[in-house]
Design a protein around this motif. Sequence first.
Motif, mmCIF file in Angstrom:
data_model
loop_
_atom_site.group_PDB
_atom_site.id
_atom_site.type_symbol
_atom_site.label_atom_id
_atom_site.label_comp_id
_atom_site.label_asym_id
_atom_site.label_seq_id
_atom_site.Cartn_x
_atom_site.Cartn_y
_atom_site.Cartn_z
ATOM 1 N N TRP A 17 0.839 -1.208 0.000
ATOM 2 C CA TRP A 17 0.000 0.000 0.000
ATOM 3 C C TRP A 17 0.874 1.258 0.000
ATOM 4 C CZ3 TRP A 17 -5.015 1.246 -0.635
ATOM 5 C CH2 TRP A 17 -5.411 2.529 -0.258
ATOM 6 N N ASP A 18 1.864 1.290 0.888
ATOM 7 C CA ASP A 18 2.751 2.454 0.952
ATOM 8 C C ASP A 18 3.420 2.712 -0.392
ATOM 9 O OD1 ASP A 18 2.064 2.815 3.611
ATOM 10 O OD2 ASP A 18 3.919 1.947 4.397
ATOM 11 N N LEU A 19 3.825 1.656 -1.071
ATOM 12 C CA LEU A 19 4.453 1.793 -2.377
ATOM 13 C C LEU A 19 3.453 2.335 -3.403
ATOM 14 C CD1 LEU A 19 7.082 1.241 -4.010
ATOM 15 C CD2 LEU A 19 6.085 -0.983 -4.578
ATOM 16 N N LEU A 20 2.230 1.811 -3.397
ATOM 17 C CA LEU A 20 1.207 2.255 -4.343
ATOM 18 C C LEU A 20 0.760 3.697 -4.096
ATOM 19 C CD1 LEU A 20 -0.996 -0.964 -4.486
ATOM 20 C CD2 LEU A 20 0.391 -0.028 -6.347
ATOM 21 N N MET A 21 1.013 4.209 -2.910
ATOM 22 C CA MET A 21 0.644 5.585 -2.582
ATOM 23 C C MET A 21 1.822 6.554 -2.710
ATOM 24 S SD MET A 21 -2.569 5.540 -1.917
ATOM 25 C CE MET A 21 -2.920 4.120 -2.958
ATOM 26 N N ASP A 22 3.000 6.068 -3.091
ATOM 27 C CA ASP A 22 4.219 6.881 -3.188
ATOM 28 C C ASP A 22 4.335 7.485 -4.594
ATOM 29 O OD1 ASP A 22 6.768 7.949 -3.344
ATOM 30 O OD2 ASP A 22 7.774 6.127 -2.657
ATOM 31 N N PRO A 23 4.110 8.801 -4.735
ATOM 32 C CA PRO A 23 4.157 9.426 -6.063
ATOM 33 C C PRO A 23 5.484 9.207 -6.798
ATOM 34 C CG PRO A 23 3.196 10.937 -4.488
ATOM 35 C CD PRO A 23 3.739 9.764 -3.693
ATOM 36 N N ALA A 24 6.596 9.205 -6.086
ATOM 37 C CA ALA A 24 7.897 9.006 -6.741
ATOM 38 C C ALA A 24 7.999 7.592 -7.313
ATOM 39 C CB ALA A 24 9.039 9.271 -5.760
ATOM 40 N N ALA A 25 7.542 6.605 -6.565
ATOM 41 C CA ALA A 25 7.568 5.225 -7.049
ATOM 42 C C ALA A 25 6.624 5.056 -8.232
ATOM 43 C CB ALA A 25 7.190 4.256 -5.926
ATOM 44 N N ILE A 26 5.429 5.607 -8.112
ATOM 45 C CA ILE A 26 4.450 5.494 -9.193
ATOM 46 C C ILE A 26 4.984 6.124 -10.471
ATOM 47 C CG2 ILE A 26 2.167 6.240 -9.988
ATOM 48 C CD1 ILE A 26 1.281 6.096 -7.031
ATOM 49 N N SER A 27 5.458 7.365 -10.373
ATOM 50 C CA SER A 27 5.898 8.077 -11.582
ATOM 51 C C SER A 27 7.085 7.389 -12.245
ATOM 52 C CB SER A 27 6.227 9.534 -11.264
ATOM 53 O OG SER A 27 7.321 9.630 -10.377
ATOM 54 N N SER A 28 7.963 6.789 -11.455
ATOM 55 C CA SER A 28 9.133 6.129 -12.042
ATOM 56 C C SER A 28 8.779 4.805 -12.707
ATOM 57 C CB SER A 28 10.214 5.921 -10.977
ATOM 58 O OG SER A 28 9.809 4.940 -10.042
ATOM 59 N N CYS A 29 7.590 4.277 -12.433
ATOM 60 C CA CYS A 29 7.208 2.980 -12.982
ATOM 61 C C CYS A 29 6.180 3.059 -14.116
ATOM 62 C CB CYS A 29 6.668 2.080 -11.865
ATOM 63 S SG CYS A 29 7.970 1.446 -10.765
ATOM 64 N N ILE A 30 5.603 4.214 -14.368
ATOM 65 C CA ILE A 30 4.631 4.338 -15.462
ATOM 66 C C ILE A 30 5.405 4.383 -16.777
ATOM 67 C CG2 ILE A 30 2.871 5.776 -16.543
ATOM 68 C CD1 ILE A 30 2.230 6.882 -13.735
ATOM 69 N N PRO A 31 5.187 3.409 -17.665
ATOM 70 C CA PRO A 31 5.903 3.424 -18.949
ATOM 71 C C PRO A 31 5.587 4.695 -19.746
ATOM 72 C CG PRO A 31 4.872 1.285 -18.584
ATOM 73 C CD PRO A 31 4.344 2.214 -17.520
ATOM 74 N N CYS A 33 6.182 7.790 -18.973
ATOM 75 C CA CYS A 33 5.818 8.960 -18.170
ATOM 76 C C CYS A 33 6.933 10.003 -18.185
ATOM 77 C CB CYS A 33 5.529 8.546 -16.736
ATOM 78 S SG CYS A 33 5.009 9.915 -15.678
ATOM 79 N N SER A 34 6.593 11.223 -18.607
ATOM 80 C CA SER A 34 7.573 12.311 -18.597
ATOM 81 C C SER A 34 7.205 13.409 -17.610
ATOM 82 C CB SER A 34 7.723 12.909 -20.005
ATOM 83 O OG SER A 34 6.482 13.419 -20.454
ATOM 84 N N ARG A 35 5.984 13.349 -17.074
ATOM 85 C CA ARG A 35 5.555 14.353 -16.092
ATOM 86 C C ARG A 35 4.544 13.716 -15.162
ATOM 87 N NH1 ARG A 35 1.483 19.093 -16.099
ATOM 88 N NH2 ARG A 35 0.425 17.767 -17.601
ATOM 89 N N PHE A 36 4.698 13.986 -13.869
ATOM 90 C CA PHE A 36 3.793 13.468 -12.844
ATOM 91 C C PHE A 36 3.792 14.497 -11.723
ATOM 92 C CE2 PHE A 36 2.356 10.806 -9.374
ATOM 93 C CZ PHE A 36 1.465 9.930 -9.968
ATOM 94 N N GLU A 37 2.841 15.409 -11.763
ATOM 95 C CA GLU A 37 2.825 16.535 -10.821
ATOM 96 C C GLU A 37 1.550 16.532 -9.991
ATOM 97 O OE1 GLU A 37 3.086 19.819 -13.506
ATOM 98 O OE2 GLU A 37 5.218 19.508 -13.883
ATOM 99 N N PRO A 38 1.672 16.801 -8.694
ATOM 100 C CA PRO A 38 0.479 16.873 -7.841
ATOM 101 C C PRO A 38 -0.453 17.997 -8.302
ATOM 102 C CG PRO A 38 2.494 16.916 -6.522
ATOM 103 C CD PRO A 38 2.908 17.036 -7.950
ATOM 104 N N ASP A 39 -1.756 17.737 -8.188
ATOM 105 C CA ASP A 39 -2.786 18.725 -8.525
ATOM 106 C C ASP A 39 -3.904 18.601 -7.491
ATOM 107 O OD1 ASP A 39 -4.213 20.674 -9.918
ATOM 108 O OD2 ASP A 39 -5.222 19.186 -11.162
ATOM 109 N N GLY A 40 -3.525 18.734 -6.234
ATOM 110 C CA GLY A 40 -4.469 18.546 -5.142
ATOM 111 C C GLY A 40 -4.212 17.216 -4.458
#
Length: 146
Positions: A17-31, A33-40
């Motif tokens: 769960w902690d991994l699935l909620m970690d924006p850095a982990a998520i963004s680095s694993c999305i094939p 992906c060049s941008r992953f920015e919080p919007d709320g």
Amino acid sequence: MDIVSSYTFNAPPDRVWDLLMDPAAISSCIPGCSRFEPDGEDRYNVTVTVGLAAISGFFVRTAALTEKTPNTSYRLEVEGQGRAGFVKGSSVITLRPVGESTAVDVSGAVHTGGPIARVGQRLIGGVAKMMMDRFFACLQAKLGSG
């Protein structure tokens, strides 16, 4: 089109769960992906490059995590559009303890339109499944499981 799959992590549900909620982990694993920015809270602006047959393009999209039940489940809502058309999807991600491991079950639906939809649902489904498999394989590697 519906997409259903399951992935096993050699870790307890709270670590997964902690991994699935970690924006850095998520963004680095999305094939692609060049941008992953919080919007709320639990909402992100994402840019992903996707190639499908002779069509490729950038999809600027939003991704939102909703209906969160910590260590158990959440809903992922995505919307995007680009030169190649649009994509809209929703999936439910459920974590189940299996002995000392965790099964992550994914059940969702994806809708597309524009040029990307004309290449055929079977091809789109195959690419979506491949991207999902790569995403979860990357996350599994981050936990040293798989």
